[in-house]
Design an enzyme around this catalytic site. Structure first.
Site, PDB file in Angstrom:
ATOM      1  N   GLU A 175      -4.175  -6.728   4.474  1.00 28.53           N
ATOM      2  CA  GLU A 175      -5.265  -5.745   4.513  1.00 28.53           C
ATOM      3  C   GLU A 175      -5.964  -5.832   5.869  1.00 28.53           C
ATOM      4  O   GLU A 175      -5.880  -6.850   6.563  1.00 28.53           O
ATOM      5  CB  GLU A 175      -6.260  -6.016   3.379  1.00 28.53           C
TER       6      GLU A 175
ATOM      7  N   ASP B 104       4.161  -5.138   1.067  1.00 27.39           N
ATOM      8  CA  ASP B 104       2.701  -5.149   1.052  1.00 27.39           C
ATOM      9  C   ASP B 104       2.272  -5.935   2.279  1.00 27.39           C
ATOM     10  O   ASP B 104       2.580  -7.126   2.415  1.00 27.39           O
ATOM     11  CB  ASP B 104       2.172  -5.790  -0.235  1.00 27.39           C
TER      12      ASP B 104
ATOM     13  N   ARG C 161       3.243   5.639   1.604  1.00 24.21           N
ATOM     14  CA  ARG C 161       3.122   4.195   1.376  1.00 24.21           C
ATOM     15  C   ARG C 161       4.548   3.690   1.290  1.00 24.21           C
ATOM     16  O   ARG C 161       5.343   4.186   0.487  1.00 24.21           O
ATOM     17  CB  ARG C 161       2.380   3.951   0.055  1.00 24.21           C
TER      18      ARG C 161
ATOM     19  N   ARG D 123      -0.518   9.404  -2.123  1.00 21.76           N
ATOM     20  CA  ARG D 123       0.510   9.145  -1.118  1.00 21.76           C
ATOM     21  C   ARG D 123       1.875   9.074  -1.789  1.00 21.76           C
ATOM     22  O   ARG D 123       1.990   8.644  -2.932  1.00 21.76           O
ATOM     23  CB  ARG D 123       0.268   7.800  -0.412  1.00 21.76           C
TER      24      ARG D 123
END
Length: 178
Positions: free
Chosen positions: A72, A69, A64, A106
């Site tokens: 999605e 960010d 990650r 992750r």
């Protein structure tokens, strides 16, 4: 008799503790593993902020990218973010600098490809937000760099900033829990 019951109760508690203990490296091993840079080749991209890499020993790891960010999968711009990250990483040697592991196992890491920072590229292209909530995880020099990159992308209306008020992924996840 009381001593036997206490011993049995202690044994039961130990078994329960083992049954519900998290699987993985002990905290001290995870910390030391998380500090050593890893050389790998990116072999796949999950979304705009995570990927799979193959280490030199052949083992696959999930990563990650720290500090960003991306939308999605069902959000606008998600497919383009994934495609752009794929172009930046897949088939290329990546230097992974782990900072910690996340709840899904992750590595959360700073990434470098040919001396470049793919996270910064994703922010500048308007395909990811600077994830300021986790700034404390980032090396201090990256914090203002990522914040400034997001401000530039907003100003240029790059990528997702073309929308008047794009929904950040963290808000989207709150509204749509897994």
């Amino acid at each position: 008799m009381i001593a036997a019951r206490r011993a049995a109760a202690r044994a039961l508690l130990c078994l329960l503790a083992l049954a519900f203990a998290p699987v993985g490296l002990p905290a001290s091993a995870a910390r030391s593993a998380a500090s050593a840079p890893i050389a790998a080749v990116a072999v796949g991209v999950d979304d705009g902020d995570s990927f799979v890499a193959r280490k030199q020993d052949g083992a696959k790891i999930r990563v990650r990218i720290a500090g960003i960010d991306a939308p999605e999968k069902s959000q606008p711009w998600a497919a383009l973010a994934r495609q752009r990250l794929r172009g930046l990483l897949v088939g290329r040697e990546v230097r992974i600098k782990p900072l910690k592991t996340d709840p899904w196992g992750r590595y959360v890491a700073v990434i470098e490809v040919d001396g470049e920072d793919p996270a910064l590229a994703m922010i500048l292209n308007g395909l990811a937000w600077h994830f300021a909530r986790y700034d404390r995880d980032l090396p201090p020099p990256l914090r203002p760099r990522y914040a400034q990159a997001e401000a530039q992308a907003r100003e240029r209306r790059a990528g997702l900033w073309q929308a008047p008020d794009p929904e950040p992924p963290w808000d989207f996840r709150k509204r749509n829990p897994r």
